[in-house]
Design an enzyme around this catalytic site. Structure first.
Site, PDB file in Angstrom:
ATOM      1  N   VAL A 130     -32.932  -9.096  54.799  1.00  0.00           N
ATOM      2  CA  VAL A 130     -32.690  -9.551  53.433  1.00  0.00           C
ATOM      3  C   VAL A 130     -31.222  -9.304  53.104  1.00  0.00           C
ATOM      4  CG1 VAL A 130     -33.218  -9.184  50.995  1.00  0.00           C
ATOM      5  CG2 VAL A 130     -35.064  -9.193  52.682  1.00  0.00           C
ATOM      6  N   LYS A 131     -30.569 -10.334  52.570  1.00  0.00           N
ATOM      7  CA  LYS A 131     -29.137 -10.251  52.287  1.00  0.00           C
ATOM      8  C   LYS A 131     -28.890  -9.733  50.872  1.00  0.00           C
ATOM      9  CE  LYS A 131     -26.536 -13.667  53.945  1.00  0.00           C
ATOM     10  NZ  LYS A 131     -26.066 -15.061  54.236  1.00  0.00           N
ATOM     11  N   ILE A 132     -28.011  -8.741  50.790  1.00  0.00           N
ATOM     12  CA  ILE A 132     -27.572  -8.181  49.513  1.00  0.00           C
ATOM     13  C   ILE A 132     -26.052  -8.285  49.458  1.00  0.00           C
ATOM     14  CG2 ILE A 132     -27.390  -6.090  48.129  1.00  0.00           C
ATOM     15  CD1 ILE A 132     -30.053  -5.177  49.251  1.00  0.00           C
TER      16      ILE A 132
END
Length: 377
Positions: free
Chosen positions: A143-145
């Site tokens: 998951v990209k933050i």
């Protein structure tokens, strides 16, 4: 491993760099094109972002069947987007799962980004990242933050909870150092609480070509410093890689390594060449180094397969890279302002793409609902 007869990207991979793609679509995933890239072009991972999904979902008819079902259920644009995106990402994770197993969890990852409108909201980012991991539920999901200041705490908390994270929109060396520190602290907390760091993967996505675009624009405004154009992005990447090598050595890291932790590899993002004066493979050729990732658009993959010349270049020229920073400062280019501007604009661009995507999906949903109403008469 012999590289006789191997393609340029296969030879690049043999030198220790992983090839990921920064484009995904349902047509590519289900129509065999993604598998073709895995088989032919040594592709071992994929990333996505709101701009990528905007291009995929607003063209053609690949999403119409699921959109029709969502419209019949009365779903709005945002709910529909996440349903479409989560389906694509889960399918792509399945395609890459054999790669994930074959590489012993080094590669084979697929990334999905949290809602870009949450980039400055720590708690909401953490909750959304957790939701995406729980909903898609694949071991090779990242998951990209975004690497905003509020994002750093969410990154650390996600790592501490045993979740795999791709940290995106990194531009500055200072922010990269903070990202790496967040990863280490998250792992230390995870281990202290009895968690298993072997299940955690992370990459730090350093954006490349945009740095030259912004620095070159400022140099052109100043005038008289043409020799510095196209120099900052590679210099920035070289110094970032040196920091990576320093962070993931020594007693602190060796303790985590002994517990089964993996280094947070550097991923070069935004590697297509924006200025036609530069070689179309510039940000691949000059950034080839061990234990790194280059995520490429399809045109860059095709160009590199045609005329790429893989050679380890990333670790050389450190003194020259430092000299570029000094020369730009003397010329009047403020590095900190360049990177701060790019981070802010990066968040804005992804937010704008997300808004445009939701508007397009809303139009499609209304059209499908109208057709359904007409056919029911």
């Amino acid at each position: 491993m012999s590289t006789a007869g191997a393609s340029p990207l296969q030879r690049l991979s043999a030198l220790g760099q992983s090839v990921w793609i920064d484009f995904l679509s349902r047509e590519s995933i289900r129509g065999g094109h993604l598998q073709h890239l895995i088989d032919r072009d040594a592709v071992v991972g994929a990333t996505s972002n709101p701009t990528i999904f905007e291009k995929a979902m607003t063209q053609g008819e690949a999403y119409d069947e699921q959109l029709h079902e969502l419209a019949a259920r009365g779903c709005g644009a945002a709910e529909s987007f996440w349903a479409l995106a989560e389906t694509d990402i889960a399918d792509a994770c399945e395609r890459f799962h054999p790669v994930w197993e074959r590489t012993d969890r080094r590669d084979g990852y697929v990334s999905i980004e949290v809602d870009p409108r949450l980039a400055y909201e720590t708690l909401e980012t953490f909750r959304e990242a957790t939701r995406l991991h729980e909903t898609i539920d694949r071991p090779n999901l990242l998951v990209k933050i975004p690497a905003t200041k509020p994002g750093l705490a969410a990154i650390e908390d996600m790592i501490a909870s045993g979740r795999s994270i791709n940290i995106t929109l990194i531009f500055s060396l200072r922010r990269y150092a903070e990202v790496a520190e967040s990863y280490l602290r998250g792992l230390e907390r995870l281990v202290a609480e009895g968690g298993d760091p072997r299940k955690v993967a992370s990459v730090a996505s350093f954006f490349v070509s945009r740095i030259d675009t912004e620095a070159d624009r400022r140099l052109d405004e100043i005038g008289g410093h043409g020799e510095l154009r196209g120099k900052l992005a590679v210099a920035n990447a070289k110094l970032a890689y040196r920091h990576y090598q320093e962070v993931f050595t020594g007693p602190r890291w060796e303790f985590l390594l002994a517990k089964g932790a993996s280094p947070q590899r550097v991923l070069w993002a935004s590697t297509s060449t924006k200025d036609p004066a530069y070689a179309d493979t510039k940000y691949v050729e000059e950034l080839l180094g061990p234990e790194t990732i280059n995520t490429m658009p399809e045109e860059t993959i095709e160009a590199y397969q045609d005329h790429g010349s893989p050679e380890l270049r990333l670790e050389g020229g450190i003194d020259e890279a430092s000299a570029v920073f000094e020369a730009l400062q003397r010329a009047g280019v403020d590095y900190d302002d360049v990177t701060d501007t790019l981070e802010r604009e990066g968040v804005e661009k992804f937010s704008d793409s997300f808004a445009q995507l939701l508007a397009s999906l809303e139009g499609k949903l209304q059209s499908l609902t109208s057709r359904e109403s007409v056919s029911a008469r």
